[in-house]
Design a protein around this motif. Structure first.
Motif, PDB file in Angstrom:
ATOM      1  N   ARG A  53       0.699   5.248   0.885  1.00  0.00           N
ATOM      2  CA  ARG A  53      -0.136   6.460   1.377  1.00  0.00           C
ATOM      3  C   ARG A  53       0.739   7.347   2.174  1.00  0.00           C
ATOM      4  O   ARG A  53       1.861   7.245   2.229  1.00  0.00           O
ATOM      5  N   ASN A  61       5.347   5.036   2.668  1.00  0.00           N
ATOM      6  CA  ASN A  61       5.241   6.448   2.466  1.00  0.00           C
ATOM      7  C   ASN A  61       5.163   6.988   1.027  1.00  0.00           C
ATOM      8  O   ASN A  61       6.142   6.733   0.267  1.00  0.00           O
ATOM      9  N   THR A 117       3.208  -1.124   4.046  1.00  0.00           N
ATOM     10  CA  THR A 117       2.627   0.302   3.722  1.00  0.00           C
ATOM     11  C   THR A 117       3.834   0.972   3.524  1.00  0.00           C
ATOM     12  O   THR A 117       4.678   1.212   4.493  1.00  0.00           O
ATOM     13  N   CYS A 138       4.580  -2.341   8.658  1.00  0.00           N
ATOM     14  CA  CYS A 138       4.040  -3.521   8.139  1.00  0.00           C
ATOM     15  C   CYS A 138       3.175  -4.178   9.132  1.00  0.00           C
ATOM     16  O   CYS A 138       3.076  -3.925  10.342  1.00  0.00           O
ATOM     17  N   ILE A 146       0.541  -7.066   4.844  1.00  0.00           N
ATOM     18  CA  ILE A 146       0.579  -5.722   4.321  1.00  0.00           C
ATOM     19  C   ILE A 146       1.791  -4.881   4.713  1.00  0.00           C
ATOM     20  O   ILE A 146       2.122  -4.993   5.636  1.00  0.00           O
ATOM     21  N   HIS A 152       0.783  -1.280   0.075  1.00  0.00           N
ATOM     22  CA  HIS A 152       0.063   0.003   0.057  1.00  0.00           C
ATOM     23  C   HIS A 152       1.138   1.223  -0.062  1.00  0.00           C
ATOM     24  O   HIS A 152       1.972   1.332   0.506  1.00  0.00           O
TER      25      HIS A 152
END
Length: 55
Positions: A9, A28, A26, A18, A24, A7
């Motif tokens: 974001r 930056n 994530t 994590c 998942i 992801h």
């Protein structure tokens, strides 16, 4: 750990995080502006943390 979903974001205080139980990672969105070597280092760090948490 299964192959993680990635992801992207906006994050105020982290380059990445994590959730190994949900597989998942994530990252930056500001990493996209960094050199590839920095991105690789952050991803390796997040993967290492995920593996430690999952073990």
């Amino acid at each position: 750990m299964p192959f993680p979903r990635i992801h992207i974001r906006s994050m105020d205080t982290r380059w990445g995080s994590c959730l190994p139980q949900k597989a998942i990672i994530t990252l930056n969105r500001h990493l996209l502006e960094m050199p590839v070597s920095c991105i690789d280092m952050i991803i390796e760090n997040v993967k290492t943390v995920a593996l430690r948490r999952f073990a």
